[in-house]
Design a protein around this motif. Sequence first.
Motif, PDB file in Angstrom:
ATOM      1  N   THR A 175       0.825  -1.203   0.000  1.00  0.00           N
ATOM      2  CA  THR A 175       0.000   0.000   0.000  1.00  0.00           C
ATOM      3  C   THR A 175       0.860   1.254   0.000  1.00  0.00           C
ATOM      4  O   THR A 175       1.845   1.348   0.729  1.00  0.00           O
ATOM      5  CB  THR A 175      -0.938   0.013   1.219  1.00  0.00           C
ATOM      6  OG1 THR A 175      -1.766  -1.159   1.185  1.00  0.00           O
ATOM      7  CG2 THR A 175      -1.835   1.245   1.191  1.00  0.00           C
ATOM      8  N   LEU A 176       0.453   2.190  -0.834  1.00  0.00           N
ATOM      9  CA  LEU A 176       1.074   3.503  -0.931  1.00  0.00           C
ATOM     10  C   LEU A 176       0.155   4.502  -0.256  1.00  0.00           C
ATOM     11  O   LEU A 176      -1.073   4.390  -0.367  1.00  0.00           O
ATOM     12  CB  LEU A 176       1.259   3.878  -2.402  1.00  0.00           C
ATOM     13  CG  LEU A 176       1.887   5.226  -2.712  1.00  0.00           C
ATOM     14  CD1 LEU A 176       3.393   5.180  -2.459  1.00  0.00           C
ATOM     15  CD2 LEU A 176       1.603   5.625  -4.160  1.00  0.00           C
ATOM     16  N   TYR A 177       0.731   5.476   0.422  1.00  0.00           N
ATOM     17  CA  TYR A 177      -0.060   6.486   1.114  1.00  0.00           C
ATOM     18  C   TYR A 177       0.321   7.891   0.659  1.00  0.00           C
ATOM     19  O   TYR A 177       1.434   8.130   0.207  1.00  0.00           O
ATOM     20  CB  TYR A 177       0.144   6.386   2.622  1.00  0.00           C
ATOM     21  CG  TYR A 177      -0.207   5.043   3.210  1.00  0.00           C
ATOM     22  CD1 TYR A 177       0.781   4.122   3.502  1.00  0.00           C
ATOM     23  CD2 TYR A 177      -1.532   4.707   3.472  1.00  0.00           C
ATOM     24  CE1 TYR A 177       0.464   2.875   4.044  1.00  0.00           C
ATOM     25  CE2 TYR A 177      -1.858   3.474   4.018  1.00  0.00           C
ATOM     26  CZ  TYR A 177      -0.860   2.561   4.294  1.00  0.00           C
ATOM     27  OH  TYR A 177      -1.184   1.340   4.828  1.00  0.00           O
ATOM     28  N   LEU A 178      -0.613   8.791   0.824  1.00  0.00           N
ATOM     29  CA  LEU A 178      -0.329  10.211   0.672  1.00  0.00           C
ATOM     30  C   LEU A 178      -1.017  10.928   1.823  1.00  0.00           C
ATOM     31  O   LEU A 178      -2.245  11.040   1.840  1.00  0.00           O
ATOM     32  CB  LEU A 178      -0.817  10.754  -0.670  1.00  0.00           C
ATOM     33  CG  LEU A 178      -0.453  12.223  -0.923  1.00  0.00           C
ATOM     34  CD1 LEU A 178       1.064  12.370  -1.111  1.00  0.00           C
ATOM     35  CD2 LEU A 178      -1.183  12.765  -2.158  1.00  0.00           C
ATOM     36  N   GLN A 179      -0.227  11.369   2.780  1.00  0.00           N
ATOM     37  CA  GLN A 179      -0.753  12.153   3.886  1.00  0.00           C
ATOM     38  C   GLN A 179      -0.778  13.610   3.456  1.00  0.00           C
ATOM     39  O   GLN A 179       0.260  14.162   3.093  1.00  0.00           O
ATOM     40  CB  GLN A 179       0.117  11.992   5.132  1.00  0.00           C
ATOM     41  CG  GLN A 179      -0.327  12.831   6.306  1.00  0.00           C
ATOM     42  CD  GLN A 179      -1.676  12.405   6.856  1.00  0.00           C
ATOM     43  OE1 GLN A 179      -1.940  11.211   7.013  1.00  0.00           O
ATOM     44  NE2 GLN A 179      -2.538  13.357   7.156  1.00  0.00           N
ATOM     45  N   MET A 180      -1.961  14.195   3.473  1.00  0.00           N
ATOM     46  CA  MET A 180      -2.127  15.573   3.020  1.00  0.00           C
ATOM     47  C   MET A 180      -2.605  16.422   4.187  1.00  0.00           C
ATOM     48  O   MET A 180      -3.684  16.179   4.738  1.00  0.00           O
ATOM     49  CB  MET A 180      -3.132  15.637   1.872  1.00  0.00           C
ATOM     50  CG  MET A 180      -2.759  14.753   0.689  1.00  0.00           C
ATOM     51  SD  MET A 180      -3.822  15.008  -0.739  1.00  0.00           S
ATOM     52  CE  MET A 180      -5.389  14.446  -0.089  1.00  0.00           C
ATOM     53  N   ASN A 181      -1.794  17.392   4.552  1.00  0.00           N
ATOM     54  CA  ASN A 181      -2.118  18.308   5.643  1.00  0.00           C
ATOM     55  C   ASN A 181      -2.251  19.731   5.111  1.00  0.00           C
ATOM     56  O   ASN A 181      -1.810  20.023   3.991  1.00  0.00           O
ATOM     57  CB  ASN A 181      -1.027  18.264   6.716  1.00  0.00           C
ATOM     58  CG  ASN A 181      -0.874  16.888   7.336  1.00  0.00           C
ATOM     59  OD1 ASN A 181      -1.838  16.140   7.493  1.00  0.00           O
ATOM     60  ND2 ASN A 181       0.351  16.541   7.700  1.00  0.00           N
ATOM     61  N   SER A 182      -2.841  20.589   5.912  1.00  0.00           N
ATOM     62  CA  SER A 182      -3.007  22.001   5.538  1.00  0.00           C
ATOM     63  C   SER A 182      -3.604  22.130   4.145  1.00  0.00           C
ATOM     64  O   SER A 182      -3.118  22.899   3.310  1.00  0.00           O
ATOM     65  CB  SER A 182      -1.655  22.725   5.609  1.00  0.00           C
ATOM     66  OG  SER A 182      -1.093  22.629   6.894  1.00  0.00           O
ATOM     67  N   LEU A 183      -4.643  21.398   3.902  1.00  0.00           N
ATOM     68  CA  LEU A 183      -5.253  21.391   2.577  1.00  0.00           C
ATOM     69  C   LEU A 183      -5.839  22.743   2.218  1.00  0.00           C
ATOM     70  O   LEU A 183      -6.333  23.487   3.082  1.00  0.00           O
ATOM     71  CB  LEU A 183      -6.318  20.307   2.499  1.00  0.00           C
ATOM     72  CG  LEU A 183      -5.753  18.883   2.340  1.00  0.00           C
ATOM     73  CD1 LEU A 183      -6.801  17.842   2.708  1.00  0.00           C
ATOM     74  CD2 LEU A 183      -5.255  18.661   0.925  1.00  0.00           C
ATOM     75  N   LYS A 184      -5.771  23.042   0.930  1.00  0.00           N
ATOM     76  CA  LYS A 184      -6.254  24.309   0.397  1.00  0.00           C
ATOM     77  C   LYS A 184      -7.313  24.025  -0.671  1.00  0.00           C
ATOM     78  O   LYS A 184      -7.303  22.951  -1.279  1.00  0.00           O
ATOM     79  CB  LYS A 184      -5.098  25.083  -0.230  1.00  0.00           C
ATOM     80  CG  LYS A 184      -3.921  25.312   0.685  1.00  0.00           C
ATOM     81  CD  LYS A 184      -2.776  25.955  -0.079  1.00  0.00           C
ATOM     82  CE  LYS A 184      -1.560  26.156   0.805  1.00  0.00           C
ATOM     83  NZ  LYS A 184      -0.425  26.778   0.064  1.00  0.00           N
ATOM     84  N   PRO A 185      -8.173  24.993  -0.936  1.00  0.00           N
ATOM     85  CA  PRO A 185      -9.170  24.778  -1.997  1.00  0.00           C
ATOM     86  C   PRO A 185      -8.540  24.397  -3.345  1.00  0.00           C
ATOM     87  O   PRO A 185      -9.117  23.618  -4.098  1.00  0.00           O
ATOM     88  CB  PRO A 185      -9.877  26.132  -2.072  1.00  0.00           C
ATOM     89  CG  PRO A 185      -9.773  26.670  -0.691  1.00  0.00           C
ATOM     90  CD  PRO A 185      -8.411  26.237  -0.208  1.00  0.00           C
TER      91      PRO A 185
END
Length: 126
Positions: free
Chosen positions: A77-87
Amino acid sequence: QVQVVESGGGSVQSGGSLRLSCEASGYTYGSYYMGWFRQAPGKEREGVAAIDSDGITKYAEAAKGRFTISKDNAKNTLYLQMNSLKPEDTAMYYCAADSARMGWGRLLSANGKRYWGQGTQVTVSS
């Protein structure tokens, strides 16, 4: 038959976080290039983050400092942790895989990647 399946998308408010997952099957997972791409309506597909078969990672400028790519070889499994998301992060996010070795300049190029998932939608509201 190689398959990649994304999950984890959703709707969040600006500043929120999401973790995308990409489960892969049908090949020797650890030896493959894996990458995350996204495509917003009316725009071309663009690379977000990638990890090559040696574990080297590359991020798009828009992702640096906010997103983290990682993989769990035991879980394929590959992950992408995305923080501080913007529109402006709103897009369909795709996982790609390929058995070919990728040079640094090709890691975030959407061209020539052999296997693609169906995508998972990420929507960020202001």
